[in-house]
Design a protein around this motif. Structure first.
Motif, PDB file in Angstrom:
ATOM      1  N   UNK A 156     -15.507  50.138 -20.221  1.00 27.68           N
ATOM      2  CA  UNK A 156     -16.574  50.819 -19.490  1.00 27.68           C
ATOM      3  C   UNK A 156     -16.485  52.324 -19.737  1.00 27.68           C
ATOM      4  N   UNK A 157     -17.573  53.007 -19.433  1.00 28.15           N
ATOM      5  CA  UNK A 157     -17.655  54.443 -19.684  1.00 28.15           C
ATOM      6  C   UNK A 157     -16.499  55.188 -19.024  1.00 28.15           C
ATOM      7  N   UNK A 158     -15.834  56.015 -19.837  1.00 29.09           N
ATOM      8  CA  UNK A 158     -14.765  56.849 -19.304  1.00 29.09           C
ATOM      9  C   UNK A 158     -13.413  56.176 -19.221  1.00 29.09           C
ATOM     10  N   UNK A 159     -13.338  54.853 -19.448  1.00 28.88           N
ATOM     11  CA  UNK A 159     -12.071  54.137 -19.329  1.00 28.88           C
ATOM     12  C   UNK A 159     -11.292  54.209 -20.643  1.00 28.88           C
ATOM     13  N   UNK A 160      -9.990  54.110 -20.525  1.00 24.49           N
ATOM     14  CA  UNK A 160      -9.115  54.102 -21.703  1.00 24.49           C
ATOM     15  C   UNK A 160      -8.123  52.960 -21.541  1.00 24.49           C
ATOM     16  N   UNK A 161      -7.383  52.677 -22.612  1.00 23.99           N
ATOM     17  CA  UNK A 161      -6.423  51.577 -22.550  1.00 23.99           C
ATOM     18  C   UNK A 161      -5.124  51.972 -23.222  1.00 23.99           C
ATOM     19  N   UNK A 162      -4.033  51.391 -22.731  1.00 29.84           N
ATOM     20  CA  UNK A 162      -2.730  51.573 -23.357  1.00 29.84           C
ATOM     21  C   UNK A 162      -2.635  50.666 -24.589  1.00 29.84           C
ATOM     22  N   UNK A 163      -1.662  50.910 -25.464  1.00 30.62           N
ATOM     23  CA  UNK A 163      -1.484  49.998 -26.604  1.00 30.62           C
ATOM     24  C   UNK A 163      -1.224  48.571 -26.124  1.00 30.62           C
ATOM     25  N   UNK A 164      -1.759  47.567 -26.814  1.00 23.25           N
ATOM     26  CA  UNK A 164      -1.558  46.173 -26.399  1.00 23.25           C
ATOM     27  C   UNK A 164      -0.077  45.784 -26.483  1.00 23.25           C
ATOM     28  N   UNK A 165       0.319  44.912 -25.564  1.00 26.22           N
ATOM     29  CA  UNK A 165       1.669  44.336 -25.589  1.00 26.22           C
ATOM     30  C   UNK A 165       1.537  42.866 -25.975  1.00 26.22           C
ATOM     31  N   UNK A 166       2.282  42.440 -27.015  1.00 27.86           N
ATOM     32  CA  UNK A 166       2.200  41.068 -27.510  1.00 27.86           C
ATOM     33  C   UNK A 166       3.483  40.305 -27.220  1.00 27.86           C
ATOM     34  N   UNK A 167       3.347  39.020 -27.005  1.00 26.48           N
ATOM     35  CA  UNK A 167       4.499  38.133 -26.866  1.00 26.48           C
ATOM     36  C   UNK A 167       4.131  36.762 -27.449  1.00 26.48           C
ATOM     37  N   UNK A 168       4.828  36.338 -28.530  1.00 28.47           N
ATOM     38  CA  UNK A 168       5.846  37.075 -29.284  1.00 28.47           C
ATOM     39  C   UNK A 168       5.210  38.103 -30.211  1.00 28.47           C
ATOM     40  N   UNK A 169       6.054  38.936 -30.786  1.00 30.19           N
ATOM     41  CA  UNK A 169       5.551  39.977 -31.694  1.00 30.19           C
ATOM     42  C   UNK A 169       5.591  39.538 -33.155  1.00 30.19           C
ATOM     43  N   UNK A 170       6.296  38.421 -33.436  1.00 31.77           N
ATOM     44  CA  UNK A 170       6.384  37.909 -34.807  1.00 31.77           C
ATOM     45  C   UNK A 170       6.003  36.441 -34.824  1.00 31.77           C
ATOM     46  N   UNK A 171       5.461  35.998 -35.979  1.00 33.49           N
ATOM     47  CA  UNK A 171       5.150  34.586 -36.179  1.00 33.49           C
ATOM     48  C   UNK A 171       5.729  34.134 -37.506  1.00 33.49           C
ATOM     49  N   UNK A 172       5.822  32.836 -37.653  1.00 35.97           N
ATOM     50  CA  UNK A 172       6.340  32.222 -38.882  1.00 35.97           C
ATOM     51  C   UNK A 172       5.163  31.633 -39.646  1.00 35.97           C
ATOM     52  N   UNK A 173       4.990  32.066 -40.884  1.00 36.48           N
ATOM     53  CA  UNK A 173       3.862  31.600 -41.698  1.00 36.48           C
ATOM     54  C   UNK A 173       4.394  30.722 -42.827  1.00 36.48           C
ATOM     55  N   UNK A 174       3.840  29.508 -42.915  1.00 33.94           N
ATOM     56  CA  UNK A 174       4.243  28.546 -43.934  1.00 33.94           C
ATOM     57  C   UNK A 174       3.017  28.164 -44.755  1.00 33.94           C
ATOM     58  N   UNK A 175       3.227  28.071 -46.082  1.00 34.79           N
ATOM     59  CA  UNK A 175       2.122  27.669 -46.944  1.00 34.79           C
ATOM     60  C   UNK A 175       2.527  27.727 -48.397  1.00 34.79           C
ATOM     61  N   UNK A 176       1.526  27.547 -49.238  1.00 33.09           N
ATOM     62  CA  UNK A 176       1.770  27.655 -50.678  1.00 33.09           C
ATOM     63  C   UNK A 176       2.243  29.070 -50.999  1.00 33.09           C
ATOM     64  N   UNK A 177       3.211  29.180 -51.903  1.00 31.03           N
ATOM     65  CA  UNK A 177       3.778  30.492 -52.220  1.00 31.03           C
ATOM     66  C   UNK A 177       2.699  31.484 -52.647  1.00 31.03           C
ATOM     67  N   UNK A 178       1.699  30.997 -53.396  1.00 32.46           N
ATOM     68  CA  UNK A 178       0.646  31.903 -53.861  1.00 32.46           C
ATOM     69  C   UNK A 178      -0.162  32.464 -52.691  1.00 32.46           C
ATOM     70  N   UNK A 179      -0.261  31.689 -51.596  1.00 33.52           N
ATOM     71  CA  UNK A 179      -0.988  32.159 -50.421  1.00 33.52           C
ATOM     72  C   UNK A 179      -0.126  33.081 -49.564  1.00 33.52           C
ATOM     73  N   UNK A 180       1.100  32.670 -49.313  1.00 31.76           N
ATOM     74  CA  UNK A 180       1.991  33.472 -48.475  1.00 31.76           C
ATOM     75  C   UNK A 180       2.249  34.833 -49.119  1.00 31.76           C
ATOM     76  N   UNK A 181       2.338  34.859 -50.454  1.00 26.02           N
ATOM     77  CA  UNK A 181       2.546  36.139 -51.148  1.00 26.02           C
ATOM     78  C   UNK A 181       1.363  37.088 -50.957  1.00 26.02           C
ATOM     79  N   UNK A 182       0.191  36.553 -50.627  1.00 24.93           N
ATOM     80  CA  UNK A 182      -1.002  37.390 -50.464  1.00 24.93           C
ATOM     81  C   UNK A 182      -1.164  37.928 -49.039  1.00 24.93           C
ATOM     82  N   UNK A 183      -0.332  37.448 -48.122  1.00 21.13           N
ATOM     83  CA  UNK A 183      -0.510  37.866 -46.719  1.00 21.13           C
ATOM     84  C   UNK A 183      -0.335  39.375 -46.616  1.00 21.13           C
ATOM     85  N   UNK A 184      -1.359  40.041 -46.123  1.00 19.07           N
ATOM     86  CA  UNK A 184      -1.330  41.499 -45.961  1.00 19.07           C
ATOM     87  C   UNK A 184      -1.457  41.907 -44.498  1.00 19.07           C
ATOM     88  N   UNK A 185      -2.273  41.170 -43.771  1.00 21.07           N
ATOM     89  CA  UNK A 185      -2.521  41.484 -42.355  1.00 21.07           C
ATOM     90  C   UNK A 185      -2.416  40.199 -41.550  1.00 21.07           C
TER      91      UNK A 185
END
Length: 416
Positions: free
Chosen positions: A152-181
């Protein structure tokens, strides 16, 4: 006779006659072919079964296989009863066997098993180009994506807090090697004014923000965001409302907090300098401490103070009238002038007083100094305001018709 029966010619002739008898017996009582579903064209059935899952057999622990269709259509033809049974029970399986594959792209046949050998079948696709790759797993940090324009107008927010902060990604090596974001997007309505606590789906993208086909564990994360509204410190004041009971005077009203921090849109806060707390004194007949909620102006969404303690001090007072108090004329040069009060003609007024009974009950007219100041007046008639000196803590009031008097200033005669 015995020789005739035992001769070979006799045996041959007998066998021929028996065969001839059987031939005519069969043709004179033909079998109804319609009762035999396997001997007529009408007993054959054709059916197409759509979207049958395709099973792929491979080393799921170490490999990733792509390029195999998830489902196929199959057309089956054969004896009606067998086709109907196959269609209803779906006992057969369409599959690809990659139990001994090579890494890379390869053409593989698509097969069917557990289907009756009396049935012919046709698949919409007989072969597939399978891509077999090494299966890898890596850990990645997750970013939270939150569109701050939803605030809303004039409101601000603090940085988001995540839980968990890391995940495990499994897949074809050609796909996992492309992970950027790796990110989780917060979905919420617009005009956000409250803190956010939500669950968001995690997705992986390459450097061009193309979504990657990988498995993410866990697939969701919890996200909390503190939402802050603009704030402003304003003063708090108490204001008496209503009239106190007769004989009661409100001596003071004090609140325990003189300021408060309020929250809301900037356009709302800019015009607010003070919040007034109304205090109803209509039933206050003794010193009192009460707790009163702070009412916030429209558009203000919160305050650092919800309630205030209000201390009310009172005095119980009586009223009475002191009559015939003489009016004194001050500042007159008695050697040159003389003065006469024309109105009131007797030169005296009544005075209404109010105060604590113990302090006013013994007062008399001599305790009050009522006078006019004529030092700056010239000869002639003048309307002059009355002035009053009264004891401390005594409230007084002149009658409306006696707040001013008429005085005549004249010169003294030389023979006076």
């Amino acid at each position: 006779m015995d020789k005739l029966i035992s001769s070979s010619w006799f045996m041959k002739i007998g066998a021929f006659l028996i065969a001839l008898f059987l031939f005519f017996s069969v043709n004179s009582n033909p079998i109804n072919n319609s009762s035999n579903p396997y001997n007529t064209p009408s007993s054959t059935e054709t059916a197409t079964i759509k979207n049958v899952p395709v099973e792929v057999y491979y080393d799921t622990d170490n490999l990733i296989v792509s390029g195999i269709p998830e489902t196929l259509d199959i057309t089956i033809e054969g004896p009606k009863s067998i086709v109907i049974t196959a269609k209803s029970t779906m006992d057969f399986e369409i599959y690809v066997d990659l139990s001994d594959p090579k890494i890379g792209s390869q053409k593989v046949p698509i097969k069917v098993k557990n289907l009756s050998d009396k049935i012919n079948y046709t698949l919409t696709q007989a072969n597939a180009t399978a891509v077999v790759e090494e299966k890898v797993t890596e850990n990645f940090k997750v970013e939270a994506e939150f569109d701050k324009t939803l605030l809303a107008e004039g409101y601000s927010s603090d940085p988001p807090y995540l839980s968990p902060t890391e995940v495990e990604i499994t897949g074809a090596k050609s796909h996992v090697d492309k992970v950027s974001v790796v990110k989780a997007t917060v979905k919420t309505d617009s005009h956000v004014t409250n803190d956010i606590l939500t669950e968001a789906t995690v997705q992986a993208f390459d450097s061009n923000m193309n979504l990657l086909d990988v498995n993410i564990e866990p697939s969701t994360v919890d996200i909390s965001i503190n939402v802050n509204s603009p704030s402003k410190e304003v003063s708090l004041s108490a204001k008496a409302t209503g009239a106190p009971p007769e004989g009661v005077k409100i001596e003071s009203i004090k609140i325990d907090s003189e300021t408060a921090t309020i929250y809301g849109g900037e356009s709302i806060l800019k015009d607010i300098k003070e919040i007034t707390v109304p205090v109803d004194v209509s039933n206050i007949d003794e010193d009192t401490v009460i707790e009163i909620p702070v009412s916030l102006p429209d558009g203000v969404v919160g305050s650092s103070i919800d309630t205030v303690k209000v201390t009310i001090k009172i005095k119980k007072e009586n009223t009475q009238t002191i009559s015939n108090i003489p009016i004194e004329i001050k500042g007159l040069d008695n050697e040159k002038y003389e003065a006469e009060i024309l109105n009131p003609s007797k030169g005296m007024v009544d005075l209404a007083i109010e105060g604590e009974a113990s302090k006013i009950k013994s007062l008399k007219s001599s305790d009050f100094d009522i006078f006019i100041e004529v030092k700056e007046l010239n000869v002639g008639n003048h309307t002059v305001p009355l002035k009053v000196n009264a004891p401390d803590e005594v409230h007084w009031e002149l009658p409306n018709n006696s707040k001013t008097i008429t005085v005549e200033i004249s010169e003294k005669s030389s023979d006076g």
